[in-house]
Design an enzyme around this catalytic site. Structure first.
Site, PDB file in Angstrom:
ATOM      1  N   GLY A 113     -42.295 -33.256  41.930  1.00 13.96           N
ATOM      2  CA  GLY A 113     -43.373 -34.188  42.239  1.00 13.96           C
ATOM      3  C   GLY A 113     -44.236 -34.643  41.072  1.00 13.96           C
ATOM      4  O   GLY A 113     -44.727 -35.771  41.071  1.00 13.96           O
ATOM      5  N   ASP A 149     -48.536 -32.436  41.249  1.00 12.23           N
ATOM      6  CA  ASP A 149     -48.832 -33.746  41.828  1.00 12.23           C
ATOM      7  C   ASP A 149     -50.029 -33.698  42.778  1.00 12.23           C
ATOM      8  O   ASP A 149     -50.922 -34.519  42.702  1.00 12.23           O
ATOM      9  CB  ASP A 149     -47.595 -34.327  42.534  1.00 12.23           C
ATOM     10  CG  ASP A 149     -46.949 -33.354  43.524  1.00 12.23           C
ATOM     11  OD1 ASP A 149     -47.461 -32.225  43.695  1.00 12.23           O
ATOM     12  OD2 ASP A 149     -45.917 -33.719  44.116  1.00 12.23           O
ATOM     13  N   ASP A 155     -52.472 -29.252  48.332  1.00 12.22           N
ATOM     14  CA  ASP A 155     -52.541 -29.469  49.766  1.00 12.22           C
ATOM     15  C   ASP A 155     -53.080 -28.179  50.395  1.00 12.22           C
ATOM     16  O   ASP A 155     -54.285 -27.969  50.454  1.00 12.22           O
ATOM     17  CB  ASP A 155     -51.133 -29.832  50.234  1.00 12.22           C
ATOM     18  CG  ASP A 155     -51.050 -30.247  51.683  1.00 12.22           C
ATOM     19  OD1 ASP A 155     -52.037 -30.793  52.199  1.00 12.22           O
ATOM     20  OD2 ASP A 155     -49.998 -30.039  52.308  1.00 12.22           O
ATOM     21  N   LYS A 171     -55.965 -32.912  48.424  1.00 15.64           N
ATOM     22  CA  LYS A 171     -56.146 -33.160  49.860  1.00 15.64           C
ATOM     23  C   LYS A 171     -56.936 -31.981  50.422  1.00 15.64           C
ATOM     24  O   LYS A 171     -56.380 -31.068  51.021  1.00 15.64           O
ATOM     25  CB  LYS A 171     -54.757 -33.219  50.506  1.00 15.64           C
ATOM     26  CG  LYS A 171     -54.620 -34.216  51.639  1.00 15.64           C
ATOM     27  CD  LYS A 171     -53.353 -33.955  52.415  1.00 15.64           C
ATOM     28  CE  LYS A 171     -52.143 -34.664  51.852  1.00 15.64           C
ATOM     29  NZ  LYS A 171     -50.929 -34.398  52.689  1.00 15.64           N
ATOM     30  N   ASP A 185     -42.727 -37.582  47.093  1.00 15.47           N
ATOM     31  CA  ASP A 185     -41.646 -38.058  47.957  1.00 15.47           C
ATOM     32  C   ASP A 185     -41.875 -37.730  49.415  1.00 15.47           C
ATOM     33  O   ASP A 185     -42.709 -36.906  49.785  1.00 15.47           O
ATOM     34  CB  ASP A 185     -40.339 -37.375  47.550  1.00 15.47           C
ATOM     35  CG  ASP A 185     -40.292 -35.920  48.018  1.00 15.47           C
ATOM     36  OD1 ASP A 185     -41.263 -35.188  47.744  1.00 15.47           O
ATOM     37  OD2 ASP A 185     -39.311 -35.526  48.674  1.00 15.47           O
TER      38      ASP A 185
HETATM   39  P1  IMP Z   1     -49.402 -26.820  48.734  1.00 14.53           P
HETATM   40  O1  IMP Z   1     -48.661 -25.598  48.258  1.00 14.53           O
HETATM   41  O2  IMP Z   1     -49.493 -26.853  50.230  1.00 14.53           O
HETATM   42  O3  IMP Z   1     -50.716 -27.046  48.060  1.00 14.53           O
HETATM   43  O4  IMP Z   1     -48.468 -28.037  48.471  1.00 14.53           O
HETATM   44  C1  IMP Z   1     -48.280 -28.560  47.274  1.00 14.53           C
HETATM   45  C2  IMP Z   1     -46.960 -29.266  47.238  1.00 14.53           C
HETATM   46  O5  IMP Z   1     -46.560 -29.818  48.492  1.00 14.53           O
HETATM   47  C3  IMP Z   1     -47.109 -30.423  46.309  1.00 14.53           C
HETATM   48  O6  IMP Z   1     -46.759 -30.048  45.005  1.00 14.53           O
HETATM   49  C4  IMP Z   1     -46.193 -31.463  46.897  1.00 14.53           C
HETATM   50  O7  IMP Z   1     -44.908 -31.329  46.338  1.00 14.53           O
HETATM   51  C5  IMP Z   1     -46.125 -31.146  48.368  1.00 14.53           C
HETATM   52  N1  IMP Z   1     -47.027 -32.033  49.145  1.00 14.53           N
HETATM   53  C6  IMP Z   1     -48.198 -31.702  49.716  1.00 14.53           C
HETATM   54  N2  IMP Z   1     -48.758 -32.750  50.344  1.00 14.53           N
HETATM   55  C7  IMP Z   1     -47.929 -33.789  50.121  1.00 14.53           C
HETATM   56  C8  IMP Z   1     -47.981 -35.175  50.506  1.00 14.53           C
HETATM   57  O8  IMP Z   1     -48.897 -35.684  51.160  1.00 14.53           O
HETATM   58  N3  IMP Z   1     -46.926 -35.930  50.093  1.00 14.53           N
HETATM   59  C9  IMP Z   1     -45.892 -35.428  49.351  1.00 14.53           C
HETATM   60  N4  IMP Z   1     -45.808 -34.155  48.973  1.00 14.53           N
HETATM   61  C10 IMP Z   1     -46.815 -33.327  49.363  1.00 14.53           C
HETATM   62 MG    MG Z   2     -44.741 -30.292  44.386  1.00 13.17          MG
END
Ligand code: IMP
Ligand code: MG
Length: 178
Positions: free
Chosen positions: A44, A103, A106, A134, A162
């Site tokens: 990403g 990227d 979340d 986010k 993506d």
């Molecule tokens: P986390 O571990 O939940 O913080 O997620 C992080 C990863 O999930 C990021 O590096 C992205 O690859 C993917 N991700 C989270 N939200 C989105 C989104 O809205 N669109 C695309 N990829 C996302």
């Molecule tokens: Mg990622």
């Protein structure tokens, strides 16, 4: 048919990337010298990192770069809640000053897991830089040291991000409308 509507335009992203690079250089440790290992989370962050590295050059940094993979998402748009570390960087991180680039934050699980991994490998100062945040979906309390933009609780694509491997090529950040 799903479609993408633009949320952050390419020009706005470019300006912000240069601001981030300047901030990263400005907040360097005095004793850090020229050491800066930029670790890019694939896939990403590849577009963001390519622009950020060149902006870092303009800001006067001399970064090295390597890559690693971690995934918390399969092909769906909801998190599996698990982070898998895949390919490790070939570069030794021990005692290096690392800038981890992703990227989007979340749930916060990926950033937290990779930071812990870096600590077990004996990395020096670890700072984190993400294009997007986010905050509404956070499950692990974590904030990146440098954040480009805050985004709403929508599924984001483009500029490296993506949905089932589509839309990474878009020059802007958009939201997916089913
Ligand atoms: P986390 O571990 O939940 O913080 O997620 C992080 C990863 O999930 C990021 O590096 C992205 O690859 C993917 N991700 C989270 N939200 C989105 C989104 O809205 N669109 C695309 N990829 C996302
Ligand atoms: Mg990622």
């Amino acid at each position: 048919m799903e479609s993408v509507s633009e949320l952050i335009g390419a020009d706005v992203i470019a300006l912000r990337v240069h601001e981030l690079a300047a901030e990263i250089v400005r907040t360097r440790d005095e004793d850090e010298g020229d050491d800066l290992l930029v670790l890019v989370l694939l896939k990403g962050a590849f577009v963001f990192a390519a622009d950020l590295l060149r902006a870092l050059d303009q800001a006067g940094a001399v970064p090295q770069v390597d890559f690693l993979t971690a995934s918390s998402y399969g092909t769906s748009t909801t998190s599996s809640g698990q982070v898998r570390l895949g390919t490790e960087p070939a570069t030794t991180v021990e005692d290096r000053d690392v800038l981890l680039v992703d990227d989007i934050v979340d749930t916060g699980r990926s950033l937290t897991a990779v930071r812990m991994w870096l600590e077990t490998r004996g990395a020096g100062r670890v700072r984190t830089c993400v294009l997007l945040d986010k905050p509404s979906r956070r499950e692990v309390a974590v904030t990146a040291d440098f954040t480009g933009f805050e985004v709403p609780d929508r599924f984001i694509v483009g500029y490296g991000l993506d949905c089932a491997e589509k839309y990474r090529h878009l020059p802007y950040v958009g939201v997916l409308t089913p």
